[in-house]
Write a protein that holds these residues in place. Structure first.
Motif, short mmCIF file in Angstrom:
data_model
loop_
_atom_site.label_atom_id
_atom_site.label_comp_id
_atom_site.label_asym_id
_atom_site.label_seq_id
_atom_site.Cartn_x
_atom_site.Cartn_y
_atom_site.Cartn_z
N ARG A 121 0.86 -1.17 0.00
CA ARG A 121 0.00 0.00 0.00
C ARG A 121 0.90 1.23 0.00
O ARG A 121 1.71 1.42 0.90
CB ARG A 121 -0.92 0.02 1.22
N ALA A 173 -0.75 7.44 -3.49
CA ALA A 173 -1.11 7.45 -4.90
C ALA A 173 -0.08 8.19 -5.74
O ALA A 173 0.22 7.80 -6.87
CB ALA A 173 -2.49 8.09 -5.08
N CYS A 227 2.80 5.99 -6.71
CA CYS A 227 2.45 4.70 -7.30
C CYS A 227 3.14 4.49 -8.65
O CYS A 227 3.76 3.45 -8.88
CB CYS A 227 0.93 4.60 -7.45
N ARG A 249 -7.12 -0.02 -6.76
CA ARG A 249 -7.62 1.12 -6.01
C ARG A 249 -8.80 0.66 -5.17
O ARG A 249 -9.79 0.15 -5.68
CB ARG A 249 -8.06 2.23 -6.97
N PRO A 260 -4.83 9.85 -0.96
CA PRO A 260 -5.29 8.54 -1.46
C PRO A 260 -4.13 7.58 -1.63
O PRO A 260 -3.00 7.97 -1.92
CB PRO A 260 -5.93 8.89 -2.81
N THR A 261 -4.42 6.32 -1.45
CA THR A 261 -3.40 5.29 -1.57
C THR A 261 -3.79 4.30 -2.66
O THR A 261 -4.93 4.25 -3.10
CB THR A 261 -3.22 4.54 -0.24
N ARG A 262 -2.81 3.52 -3.07
CA ARG A 262 -3.02 2.47 -4.05
C ARG A 262 -2.33 1.20 -3.56
O ARG A 262 -1.44 1.24 -2.71
CB ARG A 262 -2.43 2.86 -5.41
#
Length: 580
Positions: A85, A88, A91, A113, A236-238
């Motif tokens: 994780r 974003a 990424c 996502r 936000p994360t990916r």
């Protein structure tokens, strides 16, 4: 028949967070990141069953993975994976640098996502900003790379080159109402919206144990600032899905190449953190290819039908006798796996046995309409498979004649034109075309297609027997002398060759006639198909010396479609006719 929906779940492990670096004091580079984490799963020798040897890793398959319990879709298969994780913004660079260590499965993105993962900080909390990368003591900053220059231009200029265009953001973003509808649909939007969203999914990724409570060990990993779970995320994360062989590995067991990449990224940004997570990837019905689904549905030993002819929105099957008990099932899978292009699936129930070459078709799935539009070589053709003949597999052969054989000055005579695929294609290049077909419905569609493609002025249409058509053309050949004759009726075309024997016997003396090149098609099951077809031509016309043979395609095991091309000799054209 609508296939059941498939769902995918991912499960993160609560103890797999890579520590966020703190740069309060200088430290050697090799100490900036340490991957000292607990295993992804806590093994218990007393509770866990005896380990089984896993099957070899060779990509997703219906034979691998496990069927999720109580899942409505019989084709759902779940696979355990590990993922990183990451923020974003980081990424894309990480994806490029970790290539070769990420999941490389067909039709599955290695970046996932998760819904509702905005990574917002709790009120009143803030993360320390990273120290500047360059200082006066370190010397001047390195020159900007091409990538950085492009990013700077993108921030300052819009797509048309105007500086700081004020309406660009407003034009490029959806309206608030559209955003609300999209968010409502993503967050649920009712049971029907959820079902509609799931129906189009091919796979789902879920983190295992995402809702687990924090414990002391986890708090040590994230540091002592007192942030709650997820507070390390500044946005936000990916999820970067790692290769399947890393599914059961701990952070210490990851390859050195992965550790070096994470170590480098952490040195660049002291506030970064990378969480090692356990996921579950569930592949749904929409993911599996047609042949894989049919292999699971049909009994063992039945040959899997994998090919069909496409005519506009229609899939035309030629099923064997062993497939007939499962024809509706096969047709539904073909329809499901080829939507929206394919809307109707038909099967030929009998061989072509009538003079009009129409096929006996049975609609197995989809709508009942056999009227469709076919686009071939940039031309449009209206076709009704129930009343006219069409073969999309001859498109290459038609283009071979038009591109390689016909010249701009040619006058083409198409004796069995059908709805006009060859006649109309040739009319774009040659001087003039005579097109004939015995089927009045095919002639009607031919006239429609001429107008549709704006070539009606270069084509003259006939609706009569092929022999009468040839005699009518040669009786007035002084208007447009024929130079190319095409006889594409493989079952019977060789039997019509006798019409050319004595075709100029009653011509006016002193007139010069052009000897046309004839292209006649036929089927042959002989061991030497060219020799056998040559003998049939000689039987109709006498000895024809120079014949060019071209194998068009193998229509069945041991059965070839042959095209024989030769120039009609003057001796044959003035010989005694052999037909009445």
């Amino acid at each position: 028949m609508t296939p059941p929906l498939l769902h995918l779940r991912l499960h993160p492990h609560p103890h797999c967070l890579l520590p966020r670096l703190r740069r309060s004091s200088p430290a050697p580079a090799h100490l900036l990141i340490r991957l000292s984490l607990k295993p992804l799963c806590c093994s218990s020798s007393s509770a866990s069953p005896s380990p089984r040897t896993p099957p070899p890793l060779h990509g997703p398959s219906l034979r691998r993975g496990r069927r999720p319990p109580d899942h409505p879709d019989r084709f759902a298969r779940a696979f355990d994976l590990a993922a990183l994780r990451v923020p974003a913004a980081a990424c894309a660079p990480l994806e490029r640098r970790l290539r070769g260590h990420l999941l490389n499965w067909p039709r599955v993105r290695n970046v996932a996502r998760l819904p509702n993962d905005q990574g917002l900080l709790a009120p009143g909390l803030s993360l320390p900003s990273p120290p500047p990368r360059h200082s006066a003591e370190e010397g001047p900053a390195p020159p900007a790379t091409a990538v950085l220059r492009r990013e700077k231009l993108a921030r300052e200029f819009n797509a048309r080159g105007f500086l700081r265009f004020p309406g660009l953001a407003r034009l490029s973003r959806p309206s608030p109402a559209a955003r609300k509808r999209k968010e409502s649909k993503r967050d649920g939007g009712g049971e029907e919206a959820a079902r509609g969203h799931d129906k189009d999914r091919a796979y789902v990724v879920e983190v295992v144990g995402e809702g687990a409570e924090d414990d002391d060990d986890w708090k040590v990993l994230v540091g002592e600032e007192g942030f709650g779970r997820g507070a390390w995320r500044m946005g936000p994360t990916r999820l970067l899905l790692l290769d399947e062989r890393y599914a059961e590995k701990t952070a210490d067991e990851l390859p050195d190449a992965v550790k070096d990449v994470l170590d480098h990224e952490t040195q660049q940004d002291g506030s970064s953190a990378y969480e090692l997570t356990r996921c579950q990837l569930t592949l749904l019905y929409n993911y599996w290819a047609m042949n894989e689904v049919l292999e699971a549905l049909l009994p063992e030993g039945v040959i899997i039908p994998t090919g069909f002819e496409t005519v506009g929105h229609i899939a035309h099957l030629n099923l064997r006798d062993e497939h007939l008990p499962y024809k509706e099932l096969i047709a539904q899978v073909v329809l499901d796996k080829n939507k929206p292009k394919i809307q109707t699936v038909v099967n030929k129930t009998d061989a072509i046995q009538n003079d009009y070459r129409t096929m006996q078709l049975e609609v197995l799935a989809g709508n009942d309409s056999l009227h469709t539009m076919v686009i071939e070589s940039g031309l449009r053709f209206q076709v009704d498979l129930g009343t006219v003949y069409w073969n999309s597999r001859l498109a290459t052969e038609r283009q071979r004649l038009v591109n390689d054989i016909f010249r701009n000055s040619d006058v083409v005579c198409d004796m069995f034109s059908g709805v006009g695929p060859l006649a109309i294609s040739a009319a774009k290049k040659v001087k003039y075309v005579y097109a004939n077909d015995m089927n009045p419905t095919a002639v009607e569609y031919l006239e429609r297609n001429m107008v549709l493609n704006k070539l009606e002025r270069k084509i003259e249409v006939f609706n009569m027997d092929a022999r009468r058509f040839v005699r009518a053309i040669y009786s007035r050949q002084q208007v447009h002398p024929v130079t190319q004759i095409v006889m594409n009726l493989p079952n019977d075309a060789a039997e019509f060759l006798d019409v050319f024997r004595g075709i100029l016997r009653n011509s006016q003396p002193g007139l010069h006639y052009v000897m046309p090149m004839i292209h006649v098609y036929g089927f042959s099951k002989a061991e030497d198909p060219e020799l056998e077809f040559h003998e049939r031509i000689n039987l109709a016309l006498g000895d024809v010396d120079r014949i060019e043979m071209h194998r068009v395609r193998l229509v069945a095991p041991g059965k070839w479609m042959i095209c024989a091309s030769f120039t009609l000799s003057e001796s044959v054209a003035i010989a005694q006719p052999t037909y009445c």
